[in-house]
Write a protein that holds these residues in place. Sequence first.
Motif, PDB file in Angstrom:
ATOM      1  N   LYS A  12      -7.583  11.101  -4.831  1.00  0.00           N
ATOM      2  CA  LYS A  12      -7.290  10.420  -6.402  1.00  0.00           C
ATOM      3  C   LYS A  12      -8.582  10.447  -6.806  1.00  0.00           C
TER       4      LYS A  12
ATOM      5  N   GLU B  77       2.544   6.061  -7.142  1.00  0.00           N
ATOM      6  CA  GLU B  77       1.413   6.892  -7.768  1.00  0.00           C
ATOM      7  C   GLU B  77       1.660   8.559  -7.594  1.00  0.00           C
TER       8      GLU B  77
ATOM      9  N   ASN C 211       1.233   4.008  -3.090  1.00  0.00           N
ATOM     10  CA  ASN C 211       1.223   5.112  -3.062  1.00  0.00           C
ATOM     11  C   ASN C 211       2.335   6.348  -3.523  1.00  0.00           C
TER      12      ASN C 211
ATOM     13  N   ASN D 263       0.794  -1.212  -0.038  1.00  0.00           N
ATOM     14  CA  ASN D 263       0.078   0.000  -0.106  1.00  0.00           C
ATOM     15  C   ASN D 263       0.779   1.239   0.009  1.00  0.00           C
TER      16      ASN D 263
END
Length: 239
Positions: A184, A137, A134, A130
């Motif tokens: 997002k 991203e 992130n 996770n």
Amino acid sequence: LEWQLRKSDTLNVVGELAAGIAHEIRNPMTALKGFIQLLQGSIKDDYSMYFDVIMSELKRIESIITEFLVLAKPQAVQYKQNDVCKIMKDTIDLISAQAMMHNVQIIADFEEKLPLLYCEPNQLKQVFINILKNAIEVMPKGGDIHVRIRKIGTDYVRISVTDQGCGIPQDKIKKLGEPFYTTKERGTGLGLMVSYKIIEEHQGKIDVESEVGVGTTFHITLPIERVDTDDEETGVYHI
Ligand code: ADP
Ligand code: MG
């Protein structure tokens, strides 16, 4: 400290409730997907684009449910002594294709001869995924992610993940880990909620350092030995 305790209580209730609901939704979802795929073959071409939308939205629901289900698998949870560097290395391998596609380089810097941690490897892997996801991203143009693992004093190990992304404004840091908090367009806002919950179950903590426009570091601090708590059942920890 008081604020942290209140936040963790909310996470417990929300997490358990959501995990329960996720379980119940999964079976009808599977049936829906199956029958829609069956129908697809016997319908006019004019409507095929609707099927694509239906399938893509169903997949989205599925990914939300999958994130929740990490919390709802007590039978799969197995705590024992594990090498946290190995768990992180496996995770980096798992995510390296995605990193490469985004021009992101993951640089590992692990202290040698770290003690084994009493932990649940699959759950820790989920947290690392996770946080690394992130980090990837928030660097749409690529960049470096530094992953450091260090011993802190005699009792703790700290895993720090630093990115060169957009950063997080100071007043938004406290929102991290709240269910459905996302900035997002296609985000779920569940990755960190699940991660905070897992780390809390490991009696650890997550701290975030961030500077807007420079980058963000997620520090995960975990105890080497599990500390016996006064009241394990209700999750009330006396500090
Ligand atoms: P999602 O990724 O689906 O949005 P998460 O729970 O993983 O959900 O993250 C919640 C929010 O926290 C993100 O939408 C983003 O605003 C913020 N965030 C998380 N990690 C980072 C990071 N490394 N840099 C900047 N913002 C971050
Ligand atoms: Mg995420």
